[in-house]
Design an enzyme around this catalytic site. Sequence first.
Site, PDB file in Angstrom:
ATOM      1  N   ASN A 177       0.831  -1.208   0.000  1.00  0.00           N
ATOM      2  CA  ASN A 177       0.000   0.000   0.000  1.00  0.00           C
ATOM      3  C   ASN A 177       0.864   1.256   0.000  1.00  0.00           C
ATOM      4  O   ASN A 177       0.588   2.226  -0.718  1.00  0.00           O
ATOM      5  CB  ASN A 177      -0.902   0.021   1.240  1.00  0.00           C
ATOM      6  CG  ASN A 177      -2.029  -0.979   1.180  1.00  0.00           C
ATOM      7  OD1 ASN A 177      -2.303  -1.569   0.137  1.00  0.00           O
ATOM      8  ND2 ASN A 177      -2.683  -1.187   2.305  1.00  0.00           N
ATOM      9  N   ARG A 182     -11.348  -3.747 -14.244  1.00  0.00           N
ATOM     10  CA  ARG A 182     -10.254  -4.673 -13.942  1.00  0.00           C
ATOM     11  C   ARG A 182     -10.799  -6.085 -14.035  1.00  0.00           C
ATOM     12  O   ARG A 182     -11.926  -6.352 -13.625  1.00  0.00           O
ATOM     13  CB  ARG A 182      -9.707  -4.470 -12.523  1.00  0.00           C
ATOM     14  CG  ARG A 182      -9.162  -3.088 -12.216  1.00  0.00           C
ATOM     15  CD  ARG A 182      -8.498  -3.068 -10.838  1.00  0.00           C
ATOM     16  NE  ARG A 182      -8.349  -1.718 -10.323  1.00  0.00           N
ATOM     17  CZ  ARG A 182      -7.362  -0.888 -10.656  1.00  0.00           C
ATOM     18  NH1 ARG A 182      -6.451  -1.287 -11.529  1.00  0.00           N
ATOM     19  NH2 ARG A 182      -7.291   0.321 -10.131  1.00  0.00           N
ATOM     20  N   ARG A 197      -5.763   2.295 -13.295  1.00  0.00           N
ATOM     21  CA  ARG A 197      -4.356   2.413 -12.907  1.00  0.00           C
ATOM     22  C   ARG A 197      -3.725   1.052 -12.619  1.00  0.00           C
ATOM     23  O   ARG A 197      -4.263   0.239 -11.884  1.00  0.00           O
ATOM     24  CB  ARG A 197      -4.221   3.321 -11.688  1.00  0.00           C
ATOM     25  CG  ARG A 197      -2.768   3.591 -11.302  1.00  0.00           C
ATOM     26  CD  ARG A 197      -2.652   4.533 -10.130  1.00  0.00           C
ATOM     27  NE  ARG A 197      -3.021   5.896 -10.504  1.00  0.00           N
ATOM     28  CZ  ARG A 197      -3.954   6.611  -9.906  1.00  0.00           C
ATOM     29  NH1 ARG A 197      -4.660   6.080  -8.938  1.00  0.00           N
ATOM     30  NH2 ARG A 197      -4.202   7.850 -10.285  1.00  0.00           N
ATOM     31  N   HIS A 233     -16.011   3.678 -14.308  1.00  0.00           N
ATOM     32  CA  HIS A 233     -15.780   2.818 -13.142  1.00  0.00           C
ATOM     33  C   HIS A 233     -17.030   2.017 -12.792  1.00  0.00           C
ATOM     34  O   HIS A 233     -16.985   1.131 -11.931  1.00  0.00           O
ATOM     35  CB  HIS A 233     -15.353   3.704 -11.955  1.00  0.00           C
ATOM     36  CG  HIS A 233     -14.861   2.966 -10.763  1.00  0.00           C
ATOM     37  ND1 HIS A 233     -15.562   2.921  -9.571  1.00  0.00           N
ATOM     38  CD2 HIS A 233     -13.732   2.238 -10.557  1.00  0.00           C
ATOM     39  CE1 HIS A 233     -14.889   2.209  -8.687  1.00  0.00           C
ATOM     40  NE2 HIS A 233     -13.780   1.781  -9.256  1.00  0.00           N
ATOM     41  N   ARG A 281     -13.830   2.301   5.268  1.00  0.00           N
ATOM     42  CA  ARG A 281     -12.649   1.462   5.432  1.00  0.00           C
ATOM     43  C   ARG A 281     -11.355   2.266   5.386  1.00  0.00           C
ATOM     44  O   ARG A 281     -10.441   2.044   6.158  1.00  0.00           O
ATOM     45  CB  ARG A 281     -12.604   0.390   4.338  1.00  0.00           C
ATOM     46  CG  ARG A 281     -11.485  -0.621   4.533  1.00  0.00           C
ATOM     47  CD  ARG A 281     -11.195  -1.411   3.277  1.00  0.00           C
ATOM     48  NE  ARG A 281     -10.384  -0.657   2.338  1.00  0.00           N
ATOM     49  CZ  ARG A 281     -10.616  -0.575   1.032  1.00  0.00           C
ATOM     50  NH1 ARG A 281     -11.657  -1.175   0.510  1.00  0.00           N
ATOM     51  NH2 ARG A 281      -9.818   0.117   0.246  1.00  0.00           N
ATOM     52  N   HIS A 323     -15.199  -3.747   0.559  1.00  0.00           N
ATOM     53  CA  HIS A 323     -15.136  -3.003  -0.702  1.00  0.00           C
ATOM     54  C   HIS A 323     -16.503  -2.508  -1.173  1.00  0.00           C
ATOM     55  O   HIS A 323     -16.580  -1.641  -2.039  1.00  0.00           O
ATOM     56  CB  HIS A 323     -14.506  -3.905  -1.775  1.00  0.00           C
ATOM     57  CG  HIS A 323     -14.091  -3.197  -3.015  1.00  0.00           C
ATOM     58  ND1 HIS A 323     -14.790  -3.295  -4.207  1.00  0.00           N
ATOM     59  CD2 HIS A 323     -13.049  -2.376  -3.276  1.00  0.00           C
ATOM     60  CE1 HIS A 323     -14.184  -2.574  -5.138  1.00  0.00           C
ATOM     61  NE2 HIS A 323     -13.133  -2.000  -4.598  1.00  0.00           N
TER      62      HIS A 323
END
Length: 731
Positions: A67, A392, A422, A452, A581, A609
């Site tokens: 991270n 993704r 990204r 997205h 989160r 998520h």
Amino acid sequence: MDTEQAIEIQEKDPVSSPPAEIASSPERFINRELSWLHFNRRVLEESVNPRHPALERVRFLSISANNLDEFFMVRVAGIRAQVREGIAERSPDGLTPLEQLKVINESVSQLAIDQQAIWRDLRKFLAELGIVLVDGQDVTKSERAWIEDHFLASIFPLLTPLAIDPAHPFPFIPSLGFTVALQLMRTSDGRPMNALIRMPGKIDRFIRFPGSKDGVIRLITLEQATSLFIGRLFPGYTVKGQGAFRIIRDSEIEIEEEAEDLVRLFETALKRRRRGSVIRLEIEANMPEELRAFVQDALSTTDDEVFVVDGVLAMNELSQLTRVDRPDLEFAPYVPRHPERVRDHGGDIFAAIRQKDLIVHHPYESFDVVVQFLQQAARDPDVVAIKQTLYRTSNNSPIVRALAEAAEAGKSVTALVELKARFDEEANIRWARDLERAGVQVVYGFLQLKTHAKLSMVVRREGGGLTTYVHTGTGNYHPVTARIYTDLSYFTSDPVIGRDVTRVFNYITGYAEPIDIEKMAVSPLTLRKRMIEHIHGETSFARQGKPAVIWMKMNSLVDPDIIDALYEASQAGVSIDLIVRGICCLRPGLPGLSENIRVKSVIGRFLEHGRIYCFGMGQGLPSAKAAVYISSADMMPRNLDRRVEVLCPLQNPTVHQQVLEQIMVANLKDTEQSWQLLPDGSSTRMKAAKGEEPFNLHNYFMTNPSLSGRGKSLKESSPRRLTRRNERNPS
């Protein structure tokens, strides 16, 4: 407090201004970068959590390091660019770019020190458990003989010894490249020479010795093994000093406003990114000062870009240690359930959706049902069209294969492949080309907006007409991450949702602005407006003396307008519970500003998520009349203004109940994996109230079926009902 847990909160006075002044000053916001660093510290804290098995603790340490690498590649790189360009614009909390760099460096320095200390303790703990990481000087005679053979056969061919002199200039070092620098002396005449050995990135960092006594696993790092045989790489030289270093480069991609070929543009930009400027140089503390200066000068780094590491470099690679065969030191394997309702219909996903809407809760319920949705569509002769977004996905993606199969079967297939995802840009270019070869109509969306949204649409001939089946969710179409991320997949044949999704696809493919969206909200057009309207609505209910409650679950809360609307709601008396989160720029619990706002963060076995937004609509929460949404969007300016996102209402009673009364209540009820956010942006672990059992939401969902996917199994198994203390409508 109306949650079921009693929380111990440290008394802190985060700001000196009185609340009346805070309400209109930058101090009402927590700095975004520092909030992210607080989040990463929560991740790091899981590496010392005694409830976790040892190798899972190593994994959390590795995640915190990975991270941090990405934080530097993206966020710090962007701030440094602002400083270079002389930009002094202040962040919402009032800091200039230069001031932000200063506080970031202070926080990161302490975080890095703590990471190394934790690793030293974990290394000792692993040794006690039979996993020993040895240094070069500690290998036995037989191990040295084996490692020499292994080195010559499997490592030596991959290494390139690089002398540095006028004829051999300092080479290009890629981002995250791990390199050993050497001070050498020629034995024949004492001539000094600097040299480098780049560690290959395509082989494991940790080498396991064969055989063991009493089941003990012994390993050595690649760099330690290499250091044993420097003479093989530089015969005739003596090592006078050495040390490893690692760099992180700027990974931002700049996109030109006018581009004739977006794919070619990204291919060129990706090549530029590989050579981005160095923004962080990590150097082992034992590297001689003269050698350190040589490396720093060669890489043109300033002192504030250099981080001296007293310990192991590239801690993200510690995750490789979890591959050793010690299942007793990992979480027990978990096999996701398949929704029983789909089984009840003989595996016919369309029949299951026709019966009623369905929510699939990942990773507790298998992502295979999403793959099945597209595979069945590809093979069903009555399916005439498929439209799909891809942000993704995984290697060898079954989603991509299903779309290709459908196109090859003659169906009309359109795929939006987002090239701007990204670190997935190269993979997405590859998928786009594979899909085009199969006959899929591939589009890339908007040059200045990322798509997205998670949308899949299947149009099927039924009963003399066409029926549209929709999947929308909070997570990517990625079977691998779906095993460790908690997300929601929503399936419906609601014709209104079908029309809305059709309009969104028309917006993406043809720039046809969806002005007549009926149920959903879409960013950057209407999503922000819908959220603000709901927050203001609860504020109005509170001022009328009606129950007023907001529950939100998201990854990040950054947007100043959303935060200010929540502050206003709190001041009016709205009860607000936020589950965030990661980044949270809102200060909770400040008298006169946010005393009615509670913020918690859940960090555990699975990565939270999903995004869920709930509003009591004058009835409080939970309530059958509440407005409940799922979304791909966090509450950040980028999601609300610079991305195509969707906010989807859940109106089917069972689905509504599952998300509101099961999923959201479990998140609010959790005490075992939760952190309470404090007004200064830091956090403290939550604890169960005295006399009550700790509650773990991940364990709950691993052992309880979902509401909407149960089918006939409802007769045999029902989920344990969750309640919160003082479960009543606040007034």
